[in-house]
Enzyme design. Structure first.
Site, PDB file in Angstrom:
ATOM      1  N   PHE A   1      34.494  37.696  25.702  1.00  0.00           N
ATOM      2  CA  PHE A   1      34.328  38.467  24.465  1.00  0.00           C
ATOM      3  C   PHE A   1      32.894  38.303  24.000  1.00  0.00           C
ATOM      4  O   PHE A   1      32.449  37.195  23.713  1.00  0.00           O
ATOM      5  CB  PHE A   1      35.273  38.016  23.343  1.00  0.00           C
ATOM      6  CG  PHE A   1      35.091  38.874  22.116  1.00  0.00           C
ATOM      7  CD1 PHE A   1      35.783  40.069  21.963  1.00  0.00           C
ATOM      8  CD2 PHE A   1      34.167  38.521  21.135  1.00  0.00           C
ATOM      9  CE1 PHE A   1      35.572  40.886  20.862  1.00  0.00           C
ATOM     10  CE2 PHE A   1      33.955  39.337  20.030  1.00  0.00           C
ATOM     11  CZ  PHE A   1      34.660  40.511  19.893  1.00  0.00           C
TER      12      PHE A   1
ATOM     13  N   ASP B   1      26.194  32.609  25.584  1.00  0.00           N
ATOM     14  CA  ASP B   1      26.617  33.188  24.310  1.00  0.00           C
ATOM     15  C   ASP B   1      27.301  32.067  23.523  1.00  0.00           C
ATOM     16  O   ASP B   1      28.463  31.739  23.762  1.00  0.00           O
ATOM     17  CB  ASP B   1      27.573  34.362  24.548  1.00  0.00           C
ATOM     18  CG  ASP B   1      28.044  34.993  23.226  1.00  0.00           C
ATOM     19  OD1 ASP B   1      27.835  34.371  22.162  1.00  0.00           O
ATOM     20  OD2 ASP B   1      28.623  36.099  23.270  1.00  0.00           O
TER      21      ASP B   1
ATOM     22  N   LYS C   1      27.233  34.205  13.917  1.00  0.00           N
ATOM     23  CA  LYS C   1      28.305  33.624  13.106  1.00  0.00           C
ATOM     24  C   LYS C   1      27.782  32.527  12.154  1.00  0.00           C
ATOM     25  O   LYS C   1      27.177  32.858  11.152  1.00  0.00           O
ATOM     26  CB  LYS C   1      29.446  33.144  14.009  1.00  0.00           C
ATOM     27  CG  LYS C   1      30.135  34.343  14.704  1.00  0.00           C
ATOM     28  CD  LYS C   1      31.570  34.091  15.109  1.00  0.00           C
ATOM     29  CE  LYS C   1      32.263  35.417  15.452  1.00  0.00           C
ATOM     30  NZ  LYS C   1      32.477  35.633  16.879  1.00  0.00           N
TER      31      LYS C   1
END
Ligand SMILES: *Cc1c(COP(=O)(O)O)cnc(C)c1O
Length: 406
Positions: free
Chosen positions: A140, A225, A254
């Site tokens: 993802f 990531d 985030k």
């Protein structure tokens, strides 16, 4: 306003691109949130790790408020007095030369993909337009057209084509498959050091180290990531630190925005990041002084608060407690730091049903892929609150469906 009325109202004019649990939050502080009816819940999701520092961390709010009173946005047409410091501090934290600031995580990933392709053409000599980037099954990385092009989740991908070419998928955790997939045109391997949305999936021992060696040996970029796994979540500042691996490119997001603003960034050394010249990539809001001021404080907290160690210590305690409960109906309990997943065995309640029961008991968590419930409390959570959450989780899982205590 009641919960039902608020949900119905939102449903009327807000696109139905999510299926939230039925709770309407109106206030929050630290690890706790309050809903419109005054009920309190312990937040065990942390906005998918964007709230590692908890809701409204006082020092982050102060940094934001202070900057609000000075200047919030300049665009990159002009310089601002916060960006240099933010990039310098974040580069130090990431142990890279330089930083390219963006906003959402997906933009950070897009930036890394563009960077890798450009580096491949200009530094590695791959024929223009033919670069390949290897990605993992179950990944993802966000929701843009290019990113969903290499997702293998039909929900994320279907009916969004035509898809961006240039991506090759290999199984996560499989070094041999990666080795076999590398060609003369390969410019990068994009990997989550721990797969978050897949359900906190940890790679096999030695995987990331082997990936690091392979990428160096074959002259391709290792792109980590760490949007969800980074900033203390997995029990170290970066999940790659857990195995002493330094990627060529890091993608952060985030928690980099402290739960206040969308802030993402790509970090790398100059021989890589230097291929992007003025005018070749950018974002109106990327690197804005408000985001930079928050980002500076986030880096400072990361370096001085001991939250990554706290995450490791409390995470070990949480995993031991959950495993020690010897619950039935569980396929696997796995995790790293204050980040774990309970995978149900598929014979009883679904992850959503368990999440709804937890909600009724004042615990916020979210299911993923039907049978898995993911937990990621703010790293600032009180130990007593964490124990309360663990007790409740164990109690809910130990109570057969239909037998739930009031
Ligand atoms: C959340 C996430 C993204 C996307 O971030 P957005 O801010 O939602 O665009 C990318 N990669 C990983 C690993 C993530 O967890």
């Amino acid at each position: 306003m009641t919960t039902d009325a608020a949900i119905e109202f939102e449903h009327l004019h807000c696109a139905h691109n999510y299926h939230p649990l039925p709770v309407v939050i109106s206030e929050a502080e630290g690890a706790w949130v309050t809903d419109v009816e005054g009920r309190r819940y312990l937040d065990m999701l942390s906005a998918y790790s964007a709230l590692n520092f908890g809701h409204r961390h006082p020092e982050l709010v102060a940094a934001l408020t202070d900057q609000l009173g000075r200047v919030t946005l300049t665009s990159r047409a002009f310089h601002n007095d916060q960006l240099g410091r933010f990039c310098s501090d974040l580069a130090r934290l990431a142990r890279h030369d330089a930083v390219l600031p963006m906003n959402s995580g997906a933009e950070g990933v897009e930036t890394a993909l563009k960077l890798a392709r450009k580096w491949g053409y200009e530094k590695k000599g791959v024929p223009d337009g033919e670069a390949e980037i290897i990605v993992c099954a179950g990944n993802f990385h966000g929701r843009t057209t290019t990113i969903v092009s290499f997702s293998d989740d039909p929900e994320a991908r279907d009916h969004y084509g035509p898809y961006t070419p240039g991506f090759v998928t290999v199984p996560y955790g499989d070094v041999d498959a990666l080795t076999a997939a590398i060609t003369d045109r390969t410019v990068a391997f994009l990997v989550e050091p721990i797969q978050g949305e897949a359900g906190v999936v940890l790679p096999p021992t030695g995987y990331l180290q082997a990936v690091r060696e392979l990428c160096s040996a074959r002259g391709i970029l290792m792109i980590a990531d760490e949007i969800q796994s980074g900033m203390g979540r997995a029990g170290a500042v970066f999940a790659c630190d857990l195995v002493d691996v330094q990627p060529d490119v890091r993608i952060l997001g985030k928690a980099l925005g402290g739960g206040l603003l969308p802030v993402s960034a790509v970090t790398a050394d100059w021989p890589v990041l230097g291929v992007i010249a003025p005018g070749q990539h950018g974002s109106t809001f990327g690197g804005n002084p408000l985001a930079a001021a928050v980002g500076i404080k986030v880096v400072e907290l990361m370096e001085t608060s001991g939250l990554a160690d706290r995450s490791r210590r409390l995470g070990e305690h949480a995993l031991a407690t959950l495993r020690g409960a010897n619950l039935a109906g569980i396929k696997e309990i796995r995790g790293s730091g204050l980040w774990w997943a309970i995978e149900l065995d598929g014979t009883g309640r679904t992850g959503r049903e368990v999440s709804l029961e937890l909600l009724g008991r004042g615990i916020l968590a979210k299911d993923t892929h039907t049978w898995t419930i993911r937990f990621a409390p703010p790293l600032v959570i009180d130990e007593a609150d964490l124990d309360h959450a663990l007790e409740t989780i164990i109690d809910v899982l130990a109570t057969p469906p239909g037998d739930t205590a009031p």
